[in-house]
Motif scaffolding. Structure first.
Motif, short mmCIF file in Angstrom:
data_model
loop_
_atom_site.label_atom_id
_atom_site.label_comp_id
_atom_site.label_asym_id
_atom_site.label_seq_id
_atom_site.Cartn_x
_atom_site.Cartn_y
_atom_site.Cartn_z
N HIS A 171 2.08 7.91 -6.66
CA HIS A 171 1.40 9.11 -7.17
C HIS A 171 2.33 10.31 -7.26
CE1 HIS A 171 -2.53 7.23 -7.21
NE2 HIS A 171 -2.31 6.77 -5.99
N ASN A 172 3.45 10.24 -6.56
CA ASN A 172 4.41 11.35 -6.55
C ASN A 172 5.55 11.15 -7.54
OD1 ASN A 172 2.95 12.49 -4.37
ND2 ASN A 172 4.02 11.11 -2.98
N SER B 178 2.17 1.91 -3.50
CA SER B 178 1.06 2.38 -4.32
C SER B 178 0.74 3.85 -4.06
CB SER B 178 -0.17 1.51 -4.06
OG SER B 178 -1.23 1.90 -4.86
N GLU B 179 0.77 4.25 -2.79
CA GLU B 179 0.49 5.64 -2.43
C GLU B 179 1.62 6.57 -2.87
OE1 GLU B 179 -0.48 5.68 1.74
OE2 GLU B 179 -2.32 4.51 1.41
N LYS C 165 0.84 -1.20 0.00
CA LYS C 165 0.00 0.00 0.00
C LYS C 165 0.88 1.26 0.00
CE LYS C 165 -4.22 0.80 1.73
NZ LYS C 165 -5.33 0.24 2.27
N ASP C 166 1.99 1.21 0.72
CA ASP C 166 2.89 2.37 0.79
C ASP C 166 3.47 2.70 -0.60
OD1 ASP C 166 2.51 2.74 3.51
OD2 ASP C 166 4.23 1.49 4.05
#
Length: 173
Positions: free
Chosen positions: A88-89, A84-85, A81-82
């Motif tokens: 976005h950057n 994946s988040e 999850k980390d």
């Protein structure tokens, strides 16, 4: 008449085949190739253009279909999850097999795989961003999601915002 009909059928078949081939190329470029279908993956050329336009840094994964270490990293990466988040950057680029660039900049300490490299928005590889918790002989080899997250955070800190701009003000002269 019969020859014309055969030519039309052959031309139509060729057109369909070319269309499917182009579609397959687009699907494969967008595919996570095991590294996560929830991440927006780009080709190297498209990713570099997007990074330059958006000002986002690039995270580049180079791997091979036959590689055991690559196969071991894929589910860890895809399920994080980390990652994946944080994705976005970044402009995320995923290169497999023959997609690997031949330029020496992409092999700063050898051609082992998998390698994860971080590039600034202009497309320059930053060899100083390495896996600090990995093997010092293979600085761009990441074997866990936690190591990848750590590298992403370091790259984000060094390649975005004021810290990056301050370090590169002389480049514009």
């Amino acid at each position: 008449m019969r020859t014309s009909l055969v030519n039309i059928v052959l031309f139509s078949s060729l057109h369909v085949l070319l269309s499917l081939t182009c579609f397959q190329d687009v699907v494969e470029a967008a595919s996570g190739k095991g590294f996560g279908e929830n991440i927006h993956w780009r080709t190297l050329d498209d990713g570099k253009k997007e990074a330059e336009a958006s000002g986002l840094p690039i995270m580049l994964i180079i791997h091979k279909t036959w590689c055991g270490a690559c196969k071991a990293l894929k589910p860890k990466f895809a399920e994080s999850k980390d990652i994946s988040e944080l994705a976005h950057n970044f402009v995320m680029i995923n290169l497999e097999d023959e997609e690997e660039p031949k330029d020496d900049a992409y092999t700063p300490d050898g051609g082992y795989i998998p390698r994860i490299l971080f590039l600034d928005p202009s497309g320059k590889v930053h060899p100083e961003i390495t896996n600090k918790n990995g093997n010092p002989n293979y600085k761009y080899f990441y074997s866990s999601a936690e190591q990848v997250v750590s590298g992403m955070k370091e790259a984000q800190e060094k390649l975005t915002g004021d810290a990056f701009k301050l370090g590169h003000t002389g480049d514009e002269l």
